[in-house]
Write a protein that holds these residues in place. Sequence first.
Motif, PDB file in Angstrom:
ATOM      1  N   UNK A  28       0.832  -1.202   0.000  1.00 12.01           N
ATOM      2  CA  UNK A  28       0.000   0.000   0.000  1.00 12.01           C
ATOM      3  C   UNK A  28       0.868   1.253   0.000  1.00 12.01           C
ATOM      4  N   UNK A  29       1.953   1.240   0.777  1.00 13.84           N
ATOM      5  CA  UNK A  29       2.861   2.384   0.776  1.00 13.84           C
ATOM      6  C   UNK A  29       3.509   2.551  -0.600  1.00 13.84           C
ATOM      7  N   UNK A  30       3.824   1.440  -1.268  1.00 16.82           N
ATOM      8  CA  UNK A  30       4.382   1.529  -2.613  1.00 16.82           C
ATOM      9  C   UNK A  30       3.398   2.094  -3.615  1.00 16.82           C
ATOM     10  N   UNK A  31       2.109   1.716  -3.478  1.00 18.38           N
ATOM     11  CA  UNK A  31       1.074   2.271  -4.355  1.00 18.38           C
ATOM     12  C   UNK A  31       0.977   3.780  -4.165  1.00 18.38           C
ATOM     13  N   UNK A  32       0.987   4.224  -2.909  1.00 21.37           N
ATOM     14  CA  UNK A  32       0.873   5.657  -2.629  1.00 21.37           C
ATOM     15  C   UNK A  32       2.045   6.439  -3.187  1.00 21.37           C
ATOM     16  N   UNK A  33       3.256   5.843  -3.220  1.00 20.15           N
ATOM     17  CA  UNK A  33       4.423   6.563  -3.708  1.00 20.15           C
ATOM     18  C   UNK A  33       4.543   6.550  -5.224  1.00 20.15           C
ATOM     19  N   UNK A  34       3.910   5.570  -5.885  1.00 24.06           N
ATOM     20  CA  UNK A  34       4.057   5.459  -7.335  1.00 24.06           C
ATOM     21  C   UNK A  34       2.846   5.958  -8.106  1.00 24.06           C
TER      22      UNK A  34
ATOM     23  N   UNK B 189       6.022  -3.689 -10.859  1.00 20.33           N
ATOM     24  CA  UNK B 189       5.202  -2.620 -11.418  1.00 20.33           C
ATOM     25  C   UNK B 189       5.312  -1.339 -10.590  1.00 20.33           C
ATOM     26  N   UNK B 190       5.449  -1.466  -9.295  1.00 18.80           N
ATOM     27  CA  UNK B 190       5.609  -0.288  -8.432  1.00 18.80           C
ATOM     28  C   UNK B 190       7.011   0.297  -8.580  1.00 18.80           C
TER      29      UNK B 190
ATOM     30  N   UNK C  42       9.195  -0.054 -11.041  1.00 20.92           N
ATOM     31  CA  UNK C  42       9.470   0.479 -12.377  1.00 20.92           C
ATOM     32  C   UNK C  42       8.902   1.882 -12.566  1.00 20.92           C
ATOM     33  N   UNK C  43       7.941   2.268 -11.748  1.00 16.24           N
ATOM     34  CA  UNK C  43       7.334   3.602 -11.854  1.00 16.24           C
ATOM     35  C   UNK C  43       7.859   4.547 -10.783  1.00 16.24           C
ATOM     36  N   UNK C  44       9.012   4.221 -10.206  1.00 14.26           N
ATOM     37  CA  UNK C  44       9.662   5.109  -9.253  1.00 14.26           C
ATOM     38  C   UNK C  44       9.144   5.028  -7.845  1.00 14.26           C
ATOM     39  N   UNK C  45       8.341   4.020  -7.521  1.00 14.52           N
ATOM     40  CA  UNK C  45       7.789   3.910  -6.178  1.00 14.52           C
ATOM     41  C   UNK C  45       8.792   3.348  -5.180  1.00 14.52           C
ATOM     42  N   UNK C  46       8.525   3.582  -3.898  1.00 14.13           N
ATOM     43  CA  UNK C  46       9.310   3.053  -2.793  1.00 14.13           C
ATOM     44  C   UNK C  46       8.535   1.930  -2.114  1.00 14.13           C
ATOM     45  N   UNK C  47       9.249   0.864  -1.738  1.00 16.89           N
ATOM     46  CA  UNK C  47       8.640  -0.239  -1.003  1.00 16.89           C
ATOM     47  C   UNK C  47       9.410  -0.416   0.298  1.00 16.89           C
ATOM     48  N   UNK C  48       8.779  -0.183   1.454  1.00 19.37           N
ATOM     49  CA  UNK C  48       9.474  -0.359   2.735  1.00 19.37           C
ATOM     50  C   UNK C  48       9.839  -1.827   2.956  1.00 19.37           C
ATOM     51  N   UNK C  49      11.079  -2.059   3.338  1.00 21.13           N
ATOM     52  CA  UNK C  49      11.538  -3.393   3.690  1.00 21.13           C
ATOM     53  C   UNK C  49      12.010  -3.379   5.134  1.00 21.13           C
ATOM     54  N   UNK C  50      11.923  -4.523   5.766  1.00 22.39           N
ATOM     55  CA  UNK C  50      12.448  -4.623   7.121  1.00 22.39           C
ATOM     56  C   UNK C  50      13.967  -4.475   7.073  1.00 22.39           C
ATOM     57  N   UNK C  51      14.539  -3.842   8.104  1.00 21.00           N
ATOM     58  CA  UNK C  51      15.991  -3.631   8.126  1.00 21.00           C
ATOM     59  C   UNK C  51      16.755  -4.897   8.466  1.00 21.00           C
ATOM     60  N   UNK C  52      16.054  -5.953   8.872  1.00 22.39           N
ATOM     61  CA  UNK C  52      16.710  -7.199   9.271  1.00 22.39           C
ATOM     62  C   UNK C  52      16.146  -8.355   8.457  1.00 22.39           C
ATOM     63  N   UNK C  53      16.787  -8.724   7.349  1.00 26.85           N
ATOM     64  CA  UNK C  53      16.318  -9.867   6.570  1.00 26.85           C
ATOM     65  C   UNK C  53      16.718 -11.177   7.245  1.00 26.85           C
TER      66      UNK C  53
END
Length: 454
Positions: A115-121, A259-260, A262-273
């Motif tokens: 959802x955050x990626x949708x909002x940014x892209x 798709x997000x 490629x359109x310049x969106x940001x996707x939050x990831x956890x800092x600890x994989x």
Amino acid sequence: MRSILAVLGLCFALALPAHAIRKPDLSSFRVASSPRSASIGPNQAGVAGTAAPVGSTRVGNVGTPYGNSGWYVGTAPAGSGTGPTLQMGHAGDVFISGSKYPFEASYTVDKLAILAGIASAFSPVGGAAILGATALVQWINSHDGIRVNDQGQFIQDDPYWGYEFRSGGLSWHSRPDSACQEYLSAEQAKGVMHPSLVVDGVDMVNNRCVIRWSKGGSFFDYMSFIKRQVLDPTQPLPKSLDDIAPYLTKDPSPNIIPEILDRGGDIPLSSSPTITGPSQIKGPVTTTTNPDGSVTRRQTTTNFSTDGNRVTQTSTVTNTETCTGDGSCSTVTSTTAPDPSAPDDQQQDDAAVDTPLPSVPKLYERKYPDGIVGIWNAKSQQLKETQLASFVSTLMPTGFVAGSCPSWTFDLNIAQWADMGVHVVEPPCWLWGVAKTLVIISALMLARSLIFGG
């Protein structure tokens, strides 16, 4: 309930990093190293460590490669017990205590991150760009109460059956006879249809209205209309992501992530994989032939452990095998744990044993064992007896007499082929008095400068 979910989604979005992972960031990852361990994180704001390039996508990753880097997108592997959890990951190498360790990092991407990626892209109030994101549009339209219309707008609230006259271009109505009446009135205003015609009944089976003469009679005809689901035009469009977030509850497809991005969106990831990799890495086998003819083979194995996003070197095991000429062999195994406080270049391998080197053969005899000193002592007398050395000695001033002015006699009779005669150099006596006076005056000036300065 939906308002509560919207508030929760907003709070989560505010807690996300100001800059999440973007497509340019996928060329590298961040690593924070200590003498015996390394922590891996995504190349996004708020993650400690320096950037390092990712490796190539390795075989066995659950997902498909994304871009030209080592990142991939997919879902959790079968049998992991996490269901169809969305995943992103990458492969790379880190150096721990001088050992190269290949790893794979896996990040969980939840629906709130999507959802955050949708909002940014994409604009949450509509836009044609979202129509090209096929997987994203299909995912949104699969939910009840929200969808993307033909203009790329996010439309909310429950749809209803709407009716429009088949020619199009007119308003949608909640009743089919109203749609037919609008068209009939427009045609009567243009003089195309007779003003005495009225709408009289609806044929819902064939999607058409019946028209008759208002003055009675047996004449009647049909007007076809269109029936489809439309949204209530009296309801406003969503103005923010929080208006549509409560509707999007289904598991998204992995194809949404490219798709997000490629359109310049940001996707939050956890800092600890979650880091996976080999538990041990074997080094090469070194073979040494000893002076007594025996052969020593040595191999070092480095053991590692992984915990969350951290890789730690736990121990180093060295196997040393020595075989004699008769075929008998003996093996010595030693284990060394690294010093947590020592830097990488000071790690000591206590199991290392130096093998004595064979004797070095004498490759040459020194012609001058005493070096340059011995050569000078042996050849200096011969050098003094040469004509060149004798000529240099004749240039020194001779014949000084006490109480008289100095004079020099130069005998330039070097050889029979170079007899240039004897010459006497005798400067006038007054010159020495002037020179003496100048020296005394210069000494006084220097003494004054040294004492008083300036």
